[in-house]
Design a protein around this motif. Structure first.
Motif, PDB file in Angstrom:
ATOM      1  N   HIS A 156       0.822  -1.222   0.000  1.00  0.00           N
ATOM      2  CA  HIS A 156       0.000   0.000   0.000  1.00  0.00           C
ATOM      3  C   HIS A 156       0.850   1.264   0.000  1.00  0.00           C
ATOM      4  O   HIS A 156       0.331   2.355  -0.208  1.00  0.00           O
ATOM      5  CB  HIS A 156      -0.953   0.000   1.192  1.00  0.00           C
ATOM      6  CG  HIS A 156      -0.281   0.243   2.515  1.00  0.00           C
ATOM      7  ND1 HIS A 156       0.337  -0.757   3.217  1.00  0.00           N
ATOM      8  CD2 HIS A 156      -0.124   1.374   3.236  1.00  0.00           C
ATOM      9  CE1 HIS A 156       0.839  -0.253   4.330  1.00  0.00           C
ATOM     10  NE2 HIS A 156       0.589   1.039   4.367  1.00  0.00           N
ATOM     11  N   GLN A 157       2.153   1.120   0.239  1.00  0.00           N
ATOM     12  CA  GLN A 157       3.008   2.297   0.214  1.00  0.00           C
ATOM     13  C   GLN A 157       3.509   2.597  -1.191  1.00  0.00           C
ATOM     14  O   GLN A 157       4.196   3.597  -1.402  1.00  0.00           O
ATOM     15  CB  GLN A 157       4.190   2.098   1.173  1.00  0.00           C
ATOM     16  CG  GLN A 157       3.743   1.989   2.626  1.00  0.00           C
ATOM     17  CD  GLN A 157       4.853   1.493   3.538  1.00  0.00           C
ATOM     18  OE1 GLN A 157       5.273   0.349   3.455  1.00  0.00           O
ATOM     19  NE2 GLN A 157       5.331   2.369   4.403  1.00  0.00           N
ATOM     20  N   LEU A 158       3.195   1.713  -2.156  1.00  0.00           N
ATOM     21  CA  LEU A 158       3.670   1.901  -3.526  1.00  0.00           C
ATOM     22  C   LEU A 158       2.522   2.306  -4.442  1.00  0.00           C
ATOM     23  O   LEU A 158       1.366   1.970  -4.195  1.00  0.00           O
ATOM     24  CB  LEU A 158       4.281   0.589  -4.053  1.00  0.00           C
ATOM     25  CG  LEU A 158       5.390  -0.042  -3.219  1.00  0.00           C
ATOM     26  CD1 LEU A 158       5.809  -1.353  -3.841  1.00  0.00           C
ATOM     27  CD2 LEU A 158       6.567   0.894  -3.097  1.00  0.00           C
ATOM     28  N   SER A 159       2.873   3.000  -5.535  1.00  0.00           N
ATOM     29  CA  SER A 159       1.849   3.363  -6.515  1.00  0.00           C
ATOM     30  C   SER A 159       1.490   2.138  -7.357  1.00  0.00           C
ATOM     31  O   SER A 159       2.174   1.116  -7.308  1.00  0.00           O
ATOM     32  CB  SER A 159       2.393   4.459  -7.422  1.00  0.00           C
ATOM     33  OG  SER A 159       3.435   3.918  -8.206  1.00  0.00           O
ATOM     34  N   GLY A 160       0.417   2.257  -8.133  1.00  0.00           N
ATOM     35  CA  GLY A 160      -0.007   1.144  -8.979  1.00  0.00           C
ATOM     36  C   GLY A 160       1.089   0.689  -9.934  1.00  0.00           C
ATOM     37  O   GLY A 160       1.343  -0.495 -10.101  1.00  0.00           O
ATOM     38  N   GLY A 161       1.751   1.649 -10.544  1.00  0.00           N
ATOM     39  CA  GLY A 161       2.821   1.321 -11.485  1.00  0.00           C
ATOM     40  C   GLY A 161       3.954   0.574 -10.791  1.00  0.00           C
ATOM     41  O   GLY A 161       4.490  -0.405 -11.310  1.00  0.00           O
ATOM     42  N   ASP A 182      -1.390 -10.693 -18.327  1.00  0.00           N
ATOM     43  CA  ASP A 182      -2.817 -10.482 -18.571  1.00  0.00           C
ATOM     44  C   ASP A 182      -3.153  -9.013 -18.346  1.00  0.00           C
ATOM     45  O   ASP A 182      -3.234  -8.565 -17.209  1.00  0.00           O
ATOM     46  CB  ASP A 182      -3.622 -11.385 -17.619  1.00  0.00           C
ATOM     47  CG  ASP A 182      -5.116 -11.265 -17.863  1.00  0.00           C
ATOM     48  OD1 ASP A 182      -5.510 -10.586 -18.832  1.00  0.00           O
ATOM     49  OD2 ASP A 182      -5.887 -11.837 -17.078  1.00  0.00           O
ATOM     50  N   GLU A 183      -3.340  -8.286 -19.409  1.00  0.00           N
ATOM     51  CA  GLU A 183      -3.662  -6.859 -19.328  1.00  0.00           C
ATOM     52  C   GLU A 183      -2.757  -6.157 -18.318  1.00  0.00           C
ATOM     53  O   GLU A 183      -3.239  -5.503 -17.387  1.00  0.00           O
ATOM     54  CB  GLU A 183      -5.131  -6.669 -18.900  1.00  0.00           C
ATOM     55  CG  GLU A 183      -6.139  -7.407 -19.754  1.00  0.00           C
ATOM     56  CD  GLU A 183      -6.750  -6.531 -20.836  1.00  0.00           C
ATOM     57  OE1 GLU A 183      -6.200  -5.442 -21.089  1.00  0.00           O
ATOM     58  OE2 GLU A 183      -7.761  -6.947 -21.425  1.00  0.00           O
ATOM     59  N   PRO A 184      -1.448  -6.250 -18.482  1.00  0.00           N
ATOM     60  CA  PRO A 184      -0.570  -5.759 -17.407  1.00  0.00           C
ATOM     61  C   PRO A 184      -0.631  -4.257 -17.201  1.00  0.00           C
ATOM     62  O   PRO A 184      -0.254  -3.780 -16.145  1.00  0.00           O
ATOM     63  CB  PRO A 184       0.832  -6.174 -17.888  1.00  0.00           C
ATOM     64  CG  PRO A 184       0.714  -6.306 -19.353  1.00  0.00           C
ATOM     65  CD  PRO A 184      -0.678  -6.770 -19.620  1.00  0.00           C
ATOM     66  N   THR A 185      -1.101  -3.527 -18.187  1.00  0.00           N
ATOM     67  CA  THR A 185      -1.083  -2.068 -18.030  1.00  0.00           C
ATOM     68  C   THR A 185      -2.468  -1.450 -18.011  1.00  0.00           C
ATOM     69  O   THR A 185      -2.608  -0.241 -17.864  1.00  0.00           O
ATOM     70  CB  THR A 185      -0.287  -1.420 -19.182  1.00  0.00           C
ATOM     71  OG1 THR A 185      -0.889  -1.798 -20.421  1.00  0.00           O
ATOM     72  CG2 THR A 185       1.156  -1.868 -19.179  1.00  0.00           C
ATOM     73  N   THR A 192       1.909   6.089 -16.908  1.00  0.00           N
ATOM     74  CA  THR A 192       2.512   4.917 -16.281  1.00  0.00           C
ATOM     75  C   THR A 192       2.445   3.731 -17.216  1.00  0.00           C
ATOM     76  O   THR A 192       3.392   2.945 -17.321  1.00  0.00           O
ATOM     77  CB  THR A 192       1.767   4.574 -14.977  1.00  0.00           C
ATOM     78  OG1 THR A 192       1.471   5.775 -14.297  1.00  0.00           O
ATOM     79  CG2 THR A 192       2.600   3.687 -14.104  1.00  0.00           C
ATOM     80  N   GLN A 193       1.298   3.606 -17.917  1.00  0.00           N
ATOM     81  CA  GLN A 193       1.119   2.528 -18.883  1.00  0.00           C
ATOM     82  C   GLN A 193       2.287   2.472 -19.858  1.00  0.00           C
ATOM     83  O   GLN A 193       2.891   1.418 -20.060  1.00  0.00           O
ATOM     84  CB  GLN A 193      -0.147   2.784 -19.688  1.00  0.00           C
ATOM     85  CG  GLN A 193      -1.258   1.837 -19.387  1.00  0.00           C
ATOM     86  CD  GLN A 193      -2.460   2.105 -20.269  1.00  0.00           C
ATOM     87  OE1 GLN A 193      -2.355   2.483 -21.433  1.00  0.00           O
ATOM     88  NE2 GLN A 193      -3.625   1.897 -19.689  1.00  0.00           N
ATOM     89  N   ALA A 194       2.598   3.644 -20.426  1.00  0.00           N
ATOM     90  CA  ALA A 194       3.657   3.703 -21.431  1.00  0.00           C
ATOM     91  C   ALA A 194       4.992   3.266 -20.828  1.00  0.00           C
ATOM     92  O   ALA A 194       5.728   2.485 -21.424  1.00  0.00           O
ATOM     93  CB  ALA A 194       3.758   5.123 -21.981  1.00  0.00           C
ATOM     94  N   ALA A 222       0.445  -3.435 -30.937  1.00  0.00           N
ATOM     95  CA  ALA A 222       1.319  -2.872 -31.960  1.00  0.00           C
ATOM     96  C   ALA A 222       2.686  -2.539 -31.387  1.00  0.00           C
ATOM     97  O   ALA A 222       3.714  -2.702 -32.049  1.00  0.00           O
ATOM     98  CB  ALA A 222       0.672  -1.622 -32.557  1.00  0.00           C
ATOM     99  N   GLU A 223       2.714  -2.079 -30.135  1.00  0.00           N
ATOM    100  CA  GLU A 223       3.984  -1.656 -29.554  1.00  0.00           C
ATOM    101  C   GLU A 223       4.833  -2.807 -29.048  1.00  0.00           C
ATOM    102  O   GLU A 223       6.042  -2.686 -28.951  1.00  0.00           O
ATOM    103  CB  GLU A 223       3.720  -0.708 -28.375  1.00  0.00           C
ATOM    104  CG  GLU A 223       3.491   0.722 -28.806  1.00  0.00           C
ATOM    105  CD  GLU A 223       3.120   1.571 -27.620  1.00  0.00           C
ATOM    106  OE1 GLU A 223       3.894   1.558 -26.639  1.00  0.00           O
ATOM    107  OE2 GLU A 223       2.066   2.211 -27.647  1.00  0.00           O
TER     108      GLU A 223
END
Lengths: 325, 317
Positions: A156-161, A182-185, A192-194, A222-223
């Motif tokens: 809980h001390q870390l961000s989602g990324g 599975d849908e990691p981003t 953050t996704q990028a 694509a990426e």
């Protein structure tokens, strides 16, 4: 492409028993993943892409689900029918999974390091201090700043990324042959996704892993991917290398999906194209092609007969359509 | 330091609770409880005798003065002498609370530990036959009245028509062997009933946790099933479990197990409390009510501090 695939899925059928009948969530899906290759599984929610991913790791919740038939080979070893205890030994070591929800994927009451070291100690037989050093190194590798401090923090001390990077680090910790992401981003915000995506691509190349990337996002495919399977209603509609798939989609569904993507810098502003109609109910599938209802190229044959993929497993591009583009 | 500060704050915040509980209980005792005046007097008392005994009992004072006295008694832990026996209330409690604790603790501990074990098993095999068996047993334990269980166990284990292994009633304990002799059957009855309620509760807590994403992650990384339960799930489940366990402690320390003590003829604090309620022995009642409230405030504090120890997301500030 080397000759031996790391992962070889053949005619995979996954069924779920529900109150209303048996649902075939994955219907005769076949594909190969070669070393150092990322293969995308693309499709709308409910098309069977996540279930395919879970089936590879043997994580289909049973009951109600089961692998009804087909074969999944990891580096030549058949996984379907393998006893749970043996399958378990492969998870986290030979194959690992990165999940969609970084916010809940980690155990909230243990530190990040604790959870990482558990895997390292179990599979690599490291001592506590060795495992700790290895975990810090892995955290640095996935781009977490100040890993020596972060390792003692709770999720809980870390961000989602950050959390997703931790899960990725856990997945990498035993140099698996295959990673299923599975849908990691999907659950992350766009910037953050990028970053996370870039990291995944870099690590995949560095570790020369085979990867299956499950996503609904064609942009992500694509990426990151070299090849992709477009799934619809539990079946593969089309499979091809990324270049041809985006340049010349052959299945009307793929073409529809691509047309519904916004393009930056398009001269003329237009409404985005929409695929008309709805995904059919998996409990009440049409006899013929599952996309027929929504397809501009439909004819009588499409309603009566279910198209299979053309070519064979070795073909570079396959499509399941009587009237491909 | 954080814990110390928090504890002090929590104790201060417990004062209104103490005031509320003692006020309401005292109100009930004074206006709705039995009046001891005539029990203590002989036949045909004179008005002076009545006035004298009421002054002795403190009944002649205004309510608020008596309540203030009560609060002072709670603060100093000096509740005076029992109206019925004349024994010092603190002596009475010091004599009976240990008996109740010795009587109840084995059943309490076993009832919780075994329930946790069964719940883990049931959760692990959920919706398969071991789960169904354990849950059926648990429903039986919940459904049968405690009274019936006590009587049935007495008949089975203690009576001459049953096994006749243990004494039916009494508490004549001077050695470990005697202790075991007297404590076994009450413990069996307590455990039987506690298992019913606890197993069911613990199982639902564990099953809920097993359905969480982090458990799927653990499985995806090859954590073996047994380890999954005791390492990846148990600690997460501790918050509801701690709550349940700690909050039952004040009840068993002070109120004891009235039914068990009555049916097995054991001189514990439950029996003392029951007698005090029926006779209107206010000094004893005041002590029991006051101490229970204090213990609840302490239990709340302990629970919060334990939450912090178990779950890093809990903050004490």
């Amino acid at each position: 492409m080397s000759a031996e695939p790391i992962l070889s899925v053949r005619d995979l059928v996954v069924e779920f028993r529900t109150e209303h009948g048996v649902v075939r969530a994955v219907d005769r899906v076949s594909f190969d993943v070669f070393p150092n290759e990322t293969v995308g599984l693309v499709g709308e929610s409910g098309c069977g892409k996540t279930v395919t991913g879970l089936a590879i790791l043997g994580l289909i919740p049973s009951p109600p689900g089961r692998i009804a038939s087909g074969s999944i080979r990891l580096a030549g070893r058949e996984l379907v029918g393998l006893p749970e205890s043996e399958l378990r030994q492969l998870r986290g070591r030979d194959m690992a999974m990165v999940f969609q929800e970084p916010m809940t994927a980690l155990n909230p009451v243990f530190t990040v390091g604790n959870q990482m070291m558990d895997i390292l100690r179990r599979y690599k037989g490291l001592s506590r201090s060795q495992a700790r050093a290895a975990a810090i190194e892995l955290l640095a590798k996935v781009g977490i700043p100040a890993p020596a401090q972060r390792i003692d923090e709770y999720p809980h001390q870390l961000s989602g990324g950050m959390r997703q990077r931790v899960v990725i680090a856990m997945a990498l910790s035993c140099d698996p042959k295959l990673i299923v992401a599975d849908e990691p981003t999907t659950a992350l915000d766009v910037t953050t996704q990028a970053q996370v995506l870039e990291q995944i691509v870099r690590l995949q190349q560095e570790f020369r892993m085979a990867m299956v990337l499950v996503t609904h996002d064609l942009g992500v495919v694509a990426e990151t991917c070299q090849r992709a399977l477009v799934m619809y209603c539990g079946r593969v509609a089309e499979q091809a290398d990324i270049g041809p798939l985006f340049a010349h989609p052959r299945h009307p569904y793929t073409a529809g999906l691509l047309r519904s993507l916004p393009r930056v810098g398009e001269a003329e502003k237009q409404d985005l194209a929409v695929i008309p109609g709805m995904v059919p109910d998996l409990l009440d599938l049409p006899a013929g092609c599952r996309f027929a209802e929504r397809c501009p190229r439909r004819d009588a044959r499409c309603d009566g007969e279910l198209p299979d993929l053309d070519g064979d497993a070795a073909s570079p591009a396959r499509v399941a359509c009587f009237h491909p583009l | 330091m954080e814990v110390l500060q928090y504890s002090l704050r929590r104790l201060v915040a417990g004062i209104p609770l103490l005031l509320g509980v003692t006020f309401i209980s005292f109100l009930l005792m004074v206006y709705f409880g039995p009046d001891q005046t005539y029990q203590l007097l002989g036949k045909n008392p004179t008005a002076e005798q009545i006035a004298e005994i009421r002054a002795e009992l403190g009944y002649d004072q205004p309510f608020l003065v008596r309540y203030a006295d009560y609060l002072r008694e709670v603060a100093t832990l000096d509740f005076g002498n029992s109206n019925s026996t004349g024994e010092l209330v603190t002596d009475l409690l010091a004599r009976t609370i240990p008996v109740s604790l010795m009587l109840i603790l084995p059943g309490f501990l076993l009832g919780n530990l075994l329930a946790l074990l069964l719940a883990l098993l049931a959760a692990h095999y959920r919706s398969r036959w071991p789960d169904k068996g354990i849950m059926a047993f648990s429903v039986v334990g919940m459904s049968i009245s405690y009274l019936i269980v006590i009587i049935a166990f007495q008949v089975i284990f203690s009576s001459s028509s049953g096994l006749g292994w243990f004494p039916v009633r009494g508490w004549n304990v001077h050695s470990l062997a005697e202790y075991l002799e007297y404590v076994t059957v009450p413990t069996l009855a307590t455990v039987f009933v506690a298992l019913g309620y606890n197993t069911r509760f613990y199982r639902s807590v564990i099953v809920e946790e097993l359905n969480r994403d982090h458990v799927r992650t653990a499985r995806a990384f090859g954590v073996p099933p047994a380890k999954l339960l005791y390492r990846n799930v148990l600690k997460n489940c501790l918050i509801p479990i701690i709550t349940r366990v700690v909050f039952t402690i004040p009840l068993i320390v002070i109120s004891g197990a009235l039914l068990v003590e009555t049916y097995f003829g054991i001189p514990g604090v439950g029996k003392v409390t029951f007698d005090a309620i029926t006779t209107g022995d206010q000094p004893v009642l005041k002590a029991v009510v006051g101490l229970t409230a204090v213990l609840f405030v302490l239990a709340q504090l302990v629970v919060d501090v334990l939450y912090r120890a178990v779950d890093p997301r809990v903050s004490l500030s």
